[in-house]
Design a protein around this motif. Sequence first.
Motif, PDB file in Angstrom:
ATOM      1  N   ALA A 121       0.824  -1.210   0.000  1.00  0.00           N
ATOM      2  CA  ALA A 121       0.000   0.000   0.000  1.00  0.00           C
ATOM      3  C   ALA A 121       0.862   1.266   0.000  1.00  0.00           C
ATOM      4  CB  ALA A 121      -0.934  -0.006   1.210  1.00  0.00           C
ATOM      5  N   LYS A 122       2.016   1.199   0.638  1.00  0.00           N
ATOM      6  CA  LYS A 122       2.927   2.353   0.694  1.00  0.00           C
ATOM      7  C   LYS A 122       3.864   2.431  -0.515  1.00  0.00           C
ATOM      8  CE  LYS A 122       2.987   2.883   5.690  1.00  0.00           C
ATOM      9  NZ  LYS A 122       3.826   2.952   6.899  1.00  0.00           N
ATOM     10  N   LYS A 123       3.654   1.549  -1.509  1.00  0.00           N
ATOM     11  CA  LYS A 123       4.450   1.511  -2.739  1.00  0.00           C
ATOM     12  C   LYS A 123       5.924   1.180  -2.482  1.00  0.00           C
ATOM     13  CE  LYS A 123       1.326   4.719  -5.083  1.00  0.00           C
ATOM     14  NZ  LYS A 123       0.412   3.725  -5.474  1.00  0.00           N
TER      15      LYS A 123
ATOM     16  N   ASP B 200       7.752  -0.709  -5.362  1.00  0.00           N
ATOM     17  CA  ASP B 200       7.904  -0.069  -6.665  1.00  0.00           C
ATOM     18  C   ASP B 200       9.379   0.238  -6.935  1.00  0.00           C
ATOM     19  OD1 ASP B 200       5.166  -0.211  -6.489  1.00  0.00           O
ATOM     20  OD2 ASP B 200       4.812   1.916  -6.868  1.00  0.00           O
ATOM     21  N   ASN B 201       9.864  -0.217  -8.079  1.00  0.00           N
ATOM     22  CA  ASN B 201      11.261  -0.055  -8.516  1.00  0.00           C
ATOM     23  C   ASN B 201      12.266  -0.808  -7.648  1.00  0.00           C
ATOM     24  OD1 ASN B 201      10.807   1.629 -10.845  1.00  0.00           O
ATOM     25  ND2 ASN B 201      10.130   3.166  -9.364  1.00  0.00           N
ATOM     26  N   CYS B 202      11.797  -1.777  -6.898  1.00  0.00           N
ATOM     27  CA  CYS B 202      12.654  -2.620  -6.060  1.00  0.00           C
ATOM     28  C   CYS B 202      13.402  -3.616  -6.951  1.00  0.00           C
ATOM     29  CB  CYS B 202      11.789  -3.372  -5.069  1.00  0.00           C
ATOM     30  SG  CYS B 202      12.337  -3.298  -3.379  1.00  0.00           S
TER      31      CYS B 202
ATOM     32  N   SER C  33       8.509  -2.747 -11.470  1.00  0.00           N
ATOM     33  CA  SER C  33       8.205  -1.358 -11.745  1.00  0.00           C
ATOM     34  C   SER C  33       7.089  -0.863 -10.817  1.00  0.00           C
ATOM     35  CB  SER C  33       7.830  -1.145 -13.212  1.00  0.00           C
ATOM     36  OG  SER C  33       6.741  -1.966 -13.567  1.00  0.00           O
ATOM     37  N   LYS C  34       6.142  -1.758 -10.515  1.00  0.00           N
ATOM     38  CA  LYS C  34       5.006  -1.382  -9.662  1.00  0.00           C
ATOM     39  C   LYS C  34       4.413  -2.646  -9.060  1.00  0.00           C
ATOM     40  CE  LYS C  34       0.783   1.340  -9.820  1.00  0.00           C
ATOM     41  NZ  LYS C  34      -0.109   2.133 -10.659  1.00  0.00           N
TER      42      LYS C  34
END
Length: 148
Positions: A6-8, A11-13, A142-143
């Motif tokens: 939920a906190k993103k 993303d990009n990990c 990416s997401k």
Amino acid sequence: FEELTAKKFWDNCRVFRVLPGFVSQFGINGDPTVQADYRQSSIKDDPVKVSNTRGTVVFATGGPNTRTTQIFVNTNSKGNGFLDKQGFSPIGEVIEGMDVVDRFYAGYGEGAPSGKGPNQGLIQMKGNSYLESSYPKLSYFSKATFSE
């Protein structure tokens, strides 16, 4: 996991540790300031209720009650059942897309100092800038979102 999604957080990990036939590991945020918020936090262990079969998703751990944000996917075709007795408790399973997991870039191997892969301490301190310059071929998310 849900809170981090939920906190993103994912993303990009980057998937910084890929050992074919064993695991693909990720979970250090690419922004060092975001990662710092979680570095000292630990997640209490869950009891192992299902085995570490191929496709199961598991929090990495360094011992009892040391889980943080790092996660791996079991990729061994016969599973990694030996991890059960070590307290690695699957939290989910890849339902579709293991063919994608199997294609995560594995060319760097084990992380430093044992191998030529990324140093986890440097990932935590420098984030994606370190990974993009020194390990540009790493696969990444990416997401990450929940679907209904």
